[in-house]
Design a protein around this motif. Structure first.
Motif, PDB file in Angstrom:
ATOM      1  N   THR A  15       0.837  -1.204   0.000  1.00 48.04           N
ATOM      2  CA  THR A  15       0.000   0.000   0.000  1.00 48.04           C
ATOM      3  C   THR A  15       0.868   1.249   0.000  1.00 48.04           C
ATOM      4  O   THR A  15       0.627   2.186  -0.768  1.00 48.04           O
ATOM      5  CB  THR A  15      -0.943  -0.012   1.213  1.00 48.04           C
ATOM      6  N   ASP A  16       1.882   1.270   0.843  1.00 50.61           N
ATOM      7  CA  ASP A  16       2.791   2.425   0.886  1.00 50.61           C
ATOM      8  C   ASP A  16       3.478   2.643  -0.458  1.00 50.61           C
ATOM      9  O   ASP A  16       3.578   3.775  -0.934  1.00 50.61           O
ATOM     10  CB  ASP A  16       3.849   2.246   1.980  1.00 50.61           C
ATOM     11  N   LEU A  17       3.952   1.561  -1.057  1.00 51.41           N
ATOM     12  CA  LEU A  17       4.629   1.672  -2.353  1.00 51.41           C
ATOM     13  C   LEU A  17       3.665   2.233  -3.400  1.00 51.41           C
ATOM     14  O   LEU A  17       4.001   3.181  -4.119  1.00 51.41           O
ATOM     15  CB  LEU A  17       5.150   0.294  -2.772  1.00 51.41           C
ATOM     16  N   TYR A  18       2.476   1.665  -3.484  1.00 50.25           N
ATOM     17  CA  TYR A  18       1.495   2.115  -4.466  1.00 50.25           C
ATOM     18  C   TYR A  18       1.126   3.580  -4.228  1.00 50.25           C
ATOM     19  O   TYR A  18       1.034   4.373  -5.179  1.00 50.25           O
ATOM     20  CB  TYR A  18       0.254   1.230  -4.422  1.00 50.25           C
ATOM     21  N   ASN A  19       0.926   3.952  -2.972  1.00 46.62           N
ATOM     22  CA  ASN A  19       0.532   5.329  -2.663  1.00 46.62           C
ATOM     23  C   ASN A  19       1.596   6.340  -3.061  1.00 46.62           C
ATOM     24  O   ASN A  19       1.262   7.484  -3.380  1.00 46.62           O
ATOM     25  CB  ASN A  19       0.161   5.469  -1.189  1.00 46.62           C
ATOM     26  N   HIS A  20       2.846   5.943  -3.086  1.00 48.19           N
ATOM     27  CA  HIS A  20       3.885   6.839  -3.602  1.00 48.19           C
ATOM     28  C   HIS A  20       3.535   7.261  -5.027  1.00 48.19           C
ATOM     29  O   HIS A  20       3.621   8.438  -5.387  1.00 48.19           O
ATOM     30  CB  HIS A  20       5.260   6.167  -3.563  1.00 48.19           C
ATOM     31  N   TYR A  21       3.127   6.301  -5.844  1.00 47.50           N
ATOM     32  CA  TYR A  21       2.794   6.590  -7.242  1.00 47.50           C
ATOM     33  C   TYR A  21       1.478   7.356  -7.361  1.00 47.50           C
ATOM     34  O   TYR A  21       1.329   8.184  -8.261  1.00 47.50           O
ATOM     35  CB  TYR A  21       2.768   5.293  -8.053  1.00 47.50           C
ATOM     36  N   VAL A  23       0.360   9.603  -5.206  1.00 46.98           N
ATOM     37  CA  VAL A  23       0.586  10.981  -4.762  1.00 46.98           C
ATOM     38  C   VAL A  23       1.550  11.751  -5.662  1.00 46.98           C
ATOM     39  O   VAL A  23       1.359  12.941  -5.907  1.00 46.98           O
ATOM     40  CB  VAL A  23       1.097  10.990  -3.304  1.00 46.98           C
ATOM     41  N   HIS A  24       2.566  11.080  -6.184  1.00 47.63           N
ATOM     42  CA  HIS A  24       3.664  11.792  -6.848  1.00 47.63           C
ATOM     43  C   HIS A  24       3.746  11.640  -8.360  1.00 47.63           C
ATOM     44  O   HIS A  24       4.573  12.322  -8.989  1.00 47.63           O
ATOM     45  CB  HIS A  24       5.005  11.351  -6.246  1.00 47.63           C
ATOM     46  N   THR A  25       2.973  10.742  -8.964  1.00 49.03           N
ATOM     47  CA  THR A  25       3.131  10.487 -10.395  1.00 49.03           C
ATOM     48  C   THR A  25       1.777  10.313 -11.080  1.00 49.03           C
ATOM     49  O   THR A  25       0.772  10.007 -10.421  1.00 49.03           O
ATOM     50  CB  THR A  25       3.958   9.210 -10.671  1.00 49.03           C
ATOM     51  N   PRO A 125       4.182  10.538 -21.090  1.00 53.33           N
ATOM     52  CA  PRO A 125       5.329   9.751 -21.540  1.00 53.33           C
ATOM     53  C   PRO A 125       5.900   8.893 -20.413  1.00 53.33           C
ATOM     54  O   PRO A 125       5.860   9.276 -19.246  1.00 53.33           O
ATOM     55  CB  PRO A 125       6.333  10.820 -21.959  1.00 53.33           C
ATOM     56  N   ASN A 126       6.425   7.743 -20.795  1.00 58.21           N
ATOM     57  CA  ASN A 126       7.100   6.849 -19.852  1.00 58.21           C
ATOM     58  C   ASN A 126       7.982   5.897 -20.662  1.00 58.21           C
ATOM     59  O   ASN A 126       7.650   4.730 -20.867  1.00 58.21           O
ATOM     60  CB  ASN A 126       6.101   6.083 -18.993  1.00 58.21           C
ATOM     61  N   ALA A 127       9.101   6.409 -21.135  1.00 68.15           N
ATOM     62  CA  ALA A 127       9.993   5.645 -22.017  1.00 68.15           C
ATOM     63  C   ALA A 127      10.522   4.389 -21.345  1.00 68.15           C
ATOM     64  O   ALA A 127      10.624   3.335 -21.988  1.00 68.15           O
ATOM     65  CB  ALA A 127      11.148   6.523 -22.482  1.00 68.15           C
ATOM     66  N   ALA A 128      10.847   4.456 -20.061  1.00 68.93           N
ATOM     67  CA  ALA A 128      11.400   3.283 -19.379  1.00 68.93           C
ATOM     68  C   ALA A 128      10.380   2.152 -19.319  1.00 68.93           C
ATOM     69  O   ALA A 128      10.716   0.988 -19.586  1.00 68.93           O
ATOM     70  CB  ALA A 128      11.869   3.664 -17.974  1.00 68.93           C
ATOM     71  N   SER A 129       9.136   2.453 -19.007  1.00 72.24           N
ATOM     72  CA  SER A 129       8.109   1.414 -18.961  1.00 72.24           C
ATOM     73  C   SER A 129       7.814   0.871 -20.353  1.00 72.24           C
ATOM     74  O   SER A 129       7.602  -0.335 -20.518  1.00 72.24           O
ATOM     75  CB  SER A 129       6.836   1.957 -18.315  1.00 72.24           C
ATOM     76  N   MET A 130       7.799   1.736 -21.343  1.00 69.98           N
ATOM     77  CA  MET A 130       7.588   1.268 -22.715  1.00 69.98           C
ATOM     78  C   MET A 130       8.683   0.278 -23.110  1.00 69.98           C
ATOM     79  O   MET A 130       8.403  -0.784 -23.670  1.00 69.98           O
ATOM     80  CB  MET A 130       7.549   2.445 -23.686  1.00 69.98           C
ATOM     81  N   ARG A 131       9.950   0.603 -22.804  1.00 64.53           N
ATOM     82  CA  ARG A 131      11.069  -0.303 -23.127  1.00 64.53           C
ATOM     83  C   ARG A 131      10.922  -1.637 -22.390  1.00 64.53           C
ATOM     84  O   ARG A 131      11.156  -2.702 -22.976  1.00 64.53           O
ATOM     85  CB  ARG A 131      12.407   0.339 -22.772  1.00 64.53           C
ATOM     86  N   LEU A 132      10.567  -1.587 -21.119  1.00 65.89           N
ATOM     87  CA  LEU A 132      10.407  -2.822 -20.347  1.00 65.89           C
ATOM     88  C   LEU A 132       9.339  -3.706 -20.970  1.00 65.89           C
ATOM     89  O   LEU A 132       9.556  -4.908 -21.171  1.00 65.89           O
ATOM     90  CB  LEU A 132      10.044  -2.503 -18.894  1.00 65.89           C
ATOM     91  N   HIS A 133       8.209  -3.135 -21.286  1.00 67.53           N
ATOM     92  CA  HIS A 133       7.133  -3.937 -21.863  1.00 67.53           C
ATOM     93  C   HIS A 133       7.504  -4.477 -23.244  1.00 67.53           C
ATOM     94  O   HIS A 133       7.224  -5.637 -23.552  1.00 67.53           O
ATOM     95  CB  HIS A 133       5.841  -3.116 -21.899  1.00 67.53           C
ATOM     96  N   GLN A 145      -6.200   8.858 -26.044  1.00 64.92           N
ATOM     97  CA  GLN A 145      -5.743  10.240 -25.945  1.00 64.92           C
ATOM     98  C   GLN A 145      -6.499  10.998 -24.862  1.00 64.92           C
ATOM     99  O   GLN A 145      -7.728  10.956 -24.807  1.00 64.92           O
ATOM    100  CB  GLN A 145      -5.896  10.943 -27.291  1.00 64.92           C
ATOM    101  N   GLN A 146      -5.740  11.640 -23.991  1.00 62.22           N
ATOM    102  CA  GLN A 146      -6.272  12.455 -22.908  1.00 62.22           C
ATOM    103  C   GLN A 146      -7.380  11.724 -22.145  1.00 62.22           C
ATOM    104  O   GLN A 146      -8.408  12.302 -21.793  1.00 62.22           O
ATOM    105  CB  GLN A 146      -6.760  13.800 -23.444  1.00 62.22           C
ATOM    106  N   VAL A 147      -7.145  10.481 -21.839  1.00 60.80           N
ATOM    107  CA  VAL A 147      -8.156   9.629 -21.222  1.00 60.80           C
ATOM    108  C   VAL A 147      -8.283   9.857 -19.718  1.00 60.80           C
ATOM    109  O   VAL A 147      -9.316   9.556 -19.132  1.00 60.80           O
ATOM    110  CB  VAL A 147      -7.886   8.143 -21.544  1.00 60.80           C
ATOM    111  N   GLY A 148      -7.251  10.380 -19.086  1.00 54.93           N
ATOM    112  CA  GLY A 148      -7.305  10.594 -17.644  1.00 54.93           C
ATOM    113  C   GLY A 148      -6.829  11.977 -17.266  1.00 54.93           C
ATOM    114  O   GLY A 148      -5.929  12.530 -17.901  1.00 54.93           O
ATOM    115  N   ARG A 149      -7.452  12.534 -16.225  1.00 61.38           N
ATOM    116  CA  ARG A 149      -7.033  13.846 -15.739  1.00 61.38           C
ATOM    117  C   ARG A 149      -6.510  13.699 -14.315  1.00 61.38           C
ATOM    118  O   ARG A 149      -7.205  13.205 -13.430  1.00 61.38           O
ATOM    119  CB  ARG A 149      -8.193  14.834 -15.765  1.00 61.38           C
ATOM    120  N   LYS A 150      -5.278  14.114 -14.136  1.00 63.41           N
ATOM    121  CA  LYS A 150      -4.632  14.065 -12.828  1.00 63.41           C
ATOM    122  C   LYS A 150      -3.647  15.218 -12.764  1.00 63.41           C
ATOM    123  O   LYS A 150      -3.008  15.541 -13.770  1.00 63.41           O
ATOM    124  CB  LYS A 150      -3.911  12.721 -12.638  1.00 63.41           C
ATOM    125  N   PHE A 151      -3.493  15.811 -11.607  1.00 67.56           N
ATOM    126  CA  PHE A 151      -2.612  16.972 -11.421  1.00 67.56           C
ATOM    127  C   PHE A 151      -2.994  18.104 -12.381  1.00 67.56           C
ATOM    128  O   PHE A 151      -2.132  18.764 -12.946  1.00 67.56           O
ATOM    129  CB  PHE A 151      -1.139  16.603 -11.596  1.00 67.56           C
TER     130      PHE A 151
END
Length: 167
Positions: A15-21, A23-25, A125-133, A145-151
């Motif tokens: 839960t703590d790990l997930y909540n980091h993402y 709150v911050h990303t 964008p998330n180049a690192a995750s794209m490369r991993l997948h 496109q523009q499917v979610g609104r956050k921050f």
């Protein structure tokens, strides 16, 4: 590093790990932190067998490095052989190959299950995750496109698809 199925005692750290993402990303579209009680239901939906798994990586001292999961893609029965996968790493632990080890272990256990396709939605964008997948055989399946609104910003999500039997 040790990879193992998640245990109920991992729920607070997960839960703590997930909540980091949260709150911050923008990588997850949850807006408010989740509670351990909320995550218990999520945890219980990931047994040690079957299509829906939850694996954790821990360091030599038992500290949580990250987790990988496979969850239902959609709730209708015809989708049951499709899963949605994700991987989250502890802050400061990215770029060290942990995500690749976790995904490798997840796809190894899923290879023995009745899984036909895996899907991943990656906030852009998330180049690192794209490369991993892409490394694990995921291919583009569309862009929402523009499917979610956050921050106070709209975000695109790349949808990726993995055909099982490919790696």
């Amino acid at each position: 590093m040790h990879i193992r199925p998640a245990a109920a005692t991992d729920v607070p750290a997960l839960t703590d790990l997930y909540n980091h993402y949260v709150v911050h990303t923008p990588v997850t579209f949850d807006i408010a932190p989740v509670s351990p009680e909320n995550r218990r239901a999520w945890f219980q939906a990931h047994p040690e067998t079957g299509r829906h798994r939850l694996l954790v990586a821990e360091d030599g001292d038992g500290g949580l490095l990250g987790y990988a999961s496979s969850s239902p893609f959609k709730d209708r029965q015809a989708y049951e052989t499709s899963v949605e996968t994700s991987v989250y790493l502890a802050p400061g632990r990215t770029g060290r190959g942990i995500g690749a080890v976790l995904y490798g272990a997840l796809f190894d256990v899923l290879a023995g299950e009745d899984v036909h396709r895996a899907y991943a939605g990656i906030t852009q964008p998330n180049a690192a995750s794209m490369r991993l997948h892409e490394r694990f055989g995921f291919r583009p399946a569309g862009l929402l496109q523009q499917v979610g609104r956050k921050f106070d910003q709209y975000w695109d999500v790349a949808m990726l698809e993995k055909r099982f039997g490919e790696r």
